[in-house]
Enzyme design. Structure first.
Site, PDB file in Angstrom:
ATOM      1  N   GLU A 161      -6.605   1.193 -15.941  1.00  0.00           N
ATOM      2  CA  GLU A 161      -7.985   0.982 -16.364  1.00  0.00           C
ATOM      3  C   GLU A 161      -8.384   2.068 -17.376  1.00  0.00           C
ATOM      4  O   GLU A 161      -8.057   3.244 -17.183  1.00  0.00           O
ATOM      5  CB  GLU A 161      -8.845   1.097 -15.106  1.00  0.00           C
ATOM      6  CG  GLU A 161     -10.313   1.148 -15.304  1.00  0.00           C
ATOM      7  CD  GLU A 161     -11.045   1.482 -13.995  1.00  0.00           C
ATOM      8  OE1 GLU A 161     -12.252   1.261 -13.952  1.00  0.00           O
ATOM      9  OE2 GLU A 161     -10.400   1.970 -13.028  1.00  0.00           O
ATOM     10  N   ASP A 177      -2.429  18.303  -8.795  1.00  0.00           N
ATOM     11  CA  ASP A 177      -2.373  18.983 -10.104  1.00  0.00           C
ATOM     12  C   ASP A 177      -3.803  19.090 -10.649  1.00  0.00           C
ATOM     13  O   ASP A 177      -4.094  18.708 -11.784  1.00  0.00           O
ATOM     14  CB  ASP A 177      -1.485  18.184 -11.065  1.00  0.00           C
ATOM     15  CG  ASP A 177      -1.117  18.978 -12.315  1.00  0.00           C
ATOM     16  OD1 ASP A 177      -1.392  20.195 -12.374  1.00  0.00           O
ATOM     17  OD2 ASP A 177      -0.554  18.373 -13.253  1.00  0.00           O
TER      18      ASP A 177
HETATM   19  P1  ADP Z   1      -0.567  13.574 -19.638  1.00  0.00           P
HETATM   20  O1  ADP Z   1       0.143  12.940 -18.480  1.00  0.00           O
HETATM   21  O2  ADP Z   1       0.185  13.458 -20.905  1.00  0.00           O
HETATM   22  O3  ADP Z   1      -1.034  14.986 -19.353  1.00  0.00           O
HETATM   23  P2  ADP Z   1      -3.230  12.526 -19.031  1.00  0.00           P
HETATM   24  O4  ADP Z   1      -3.064  11.501 -17.949  1.00  0.00           O
HETATM   25  O5  ADP Z   1      -3.731  13.867 -18.593  1.00  0.00           O
HETATM   26  O6  ADP Z   1      -1.878  12.668 -19.876  1.00  0.00           O
HETATM   27  O7  ADP Z   1      -4.185  11.901 -20.144  1.00  0.00           O
HETATM   28  C1  ADP Z   1      -4.476  12.600 -21.343  1.00  0.00           C
HETATM   29  C2  ADP Z   1      -5.976  12.580 -21.606  1.00  0.00           C
HETATM   30  O8  ADP Z   1      -6.422  11.224 -21.732  1.00  0.00           O
HETATM   31  C3  ADP Z   1      -6.787  13.146 -20.443  1.00  0.00           C
HETATM   32  O9  ADP Z   1      -7.001  14.521 -20.584  1.00  0.00           O
HETATM   33  C4  ADP Z   1      -8.078  12.367 -20.512  1.00  0.00           C
HETATM   34  O10 ADP Z   1      -8.975  12.971 -21.422  1.00  0.00           O
HETATM   35  C5  ADP Z   1      -7.655  11.031 -21.078  1.00  0.00           C
HETATM   36  N1  ADP Z   1      -7.491  10.000 -20.025  1.00  0.00           N
HETATM   37  C6  ADP Z   1      -6.670  10.050 -18.942  1.00  0.00           C
HETATM   38  N2  ADP Z   1      -6.742   8.930 -18.217  1.00  0.00           N
HETATM   39  C7  ADP Z   1      -7.630   8.137 -18.853  1.00  0.00           C
HETATM   40  C8  ADP Z   1      -8.136   6.805 -18.598  1.00  0.00           C
HETATM   41  N3  ADP Z   1      -7.712   6.089 -17.556  1.00  0.00           N
HETATM   42  N4  ADP Z   1      -9.044   6.308 -19.449  1.00  0.00           N
HETATM   43  C9  ADP Z   1      -9.453   7.015 -20.540  1.00  0.00           C
HETATM   44  N5  ADP Z   1      -9.021   8.255 -20.823  1.00  0.00           N
HETATM   45  C10 ADP Z   1      -8.117   8.808 -19.993  1.00  0.00           C
END
Ligand code: ADP
Length: 294
Positions: free
Chosen positions: A94, A198
């Site tokens: 999502e 984390d």
């Molecule tokens: P990684 O695994 O590369 O660290 P993240 O899961 O932390 O990536 O996602 C990177 C960035 O994207 C997050 O810091 C957040 O700002 C944004 N983000 C993460 N999940 C979502 C989501 N479901 N919808 C919109 N933005 C998201």
């Protein structure tokens, strides 16, 4: 078929509704993966991409998001599907528009909701599968003894990785001593709590209605203090968050010392992932903990 067409196809199949998105909007890279937003104007998804051999990491992330979502305590993105397309692994979830604003009391709400998630318990410490912390393997085979779990699966494992990376000498000597003696610091009786695993400031934000959202987990069942410790490691969680958590479920006496023990895991992981810049901090934490034991 291009990777994006294959991913859109998978979304159509999983949701049972045709999904024909416009070109993906790149959201750049997170710490580990690259990300994009895929939208057809009505529905939108957050897609993470990495090399094909890391599909397992995405499977585990999907399972972790689902496990946290099932507690209906704090908002997490609902995972949708994962797979390999055109040589890349992908995870679709999502899309949540993050960080637009934070409502009054949102940080306190996050503290209360996290305490509620931590009430989710299991018969032992660990999880039904391994996952990753950053990109480092995180082993979760169940154990009933928390001290043993922290020794074997967390600190001991990271210390061994550090030795393999060439960090020997006093880090290993003092680290080994800490491994042998740290049980003196765990004088409370933690229950296994569902942890994000984390929880640094970069993995929490607020949705467009100002409600807290957490994502990018390294889920397992452990001492809830390990999650709280990490919120204090790199900043981003304010007084209201901690006060509300503590009111919902007070921390046990001795937490201040155990905080270092739990954060040492993340600092060793940073040493292993990002290099020597974290060596001094790891050594200082170990010395401080040994001083507490003597
Ligand atoms: P990684 O695994 O590369 O660290 P993240 O899961 O932390 O990536 O996602 C990177 C960035 O994207 C997050 O810091 C957040 O700002 C944004 N983000 C993460 N999940 C979502 C989501 N479901 N919808 C919109 N933005 C998201």
């Amino acid at each position: 078929m291009t990777a994006w067409a294959a991913i859109a196809d998978h979304i159509s199949q999983t949701t049972g509704k045709p999904f024909e998105p416009a070109s993906p909007r790149s959201l750049g890279g997170g710490c580990i993966n690259t990300a994009a937003r895929l939208s057809d104007g009505a529905r939108e998804y957050f897609v993470k991409l990495n090399r094909a051999h890391l599909l397992d990491m995405f499977e585990a992330e999907s399972d972790g998001l689902a496990e946290m979502a099932a507690t209906r305590s704090i908002r997490v993105p609902q995972p949708l599907c994962y797979g390999i397309a055109d040589g890349d692994a992908y995870l679709v979830m999502e899309y949540i528009a993050l960080g637009r604003h934070r409502s009054d009391g949102a940080a306190a709400e996050a503290g209360r909701q996290l305490a509620r998630m931590h009430r989710q318990s299991a018969d032992a410490f660990g999880w039904h599968r391994d996952n990753t912390i950053g990109s480092t393997p995180q082993h979760n085979a169940w154990m009933t003894d928390w001290v043993e779990f922290w020794r074997e699966r967390r600190l001991g494992f990271q210390l061994r990785l550090a030795a393999e990376a060439g960090y020997r000498g006093s880090l290993q000597r003092r680290g080994e001593r800490l491994l042998a003696e740290f049980d003196a610091l765990i004088d409370h009786a933690p229950v296994p709590s569902l942890l994000h695993g984390d929880l640094w400031g970069g993995n929490m934000s607020y949705d467009s209605e100002g409600r807290p959202v957490i994502y990018d987990p390294a889920v397992y069942y452990g001492d809830r203090e390990a999650d709280i410790a990490m919120t204090e490691l790199f900043g981003g969680f304010d007084h209201d968050f901690h006060a509300a958590y503590d009111e919902a479920w007070p921390l046990d006496p001795g937490y201040r010392v155990r905080r270092d023990l739990y954060n040492l895991y993340h600092i060793l992981n940073h040493l292993n992932l990002f290099g020597r810049g974290y060596l001094g901090q790891a050594q200082r934490l170990i010395d401080r903990l040994l001083a507490e034991i003597c």
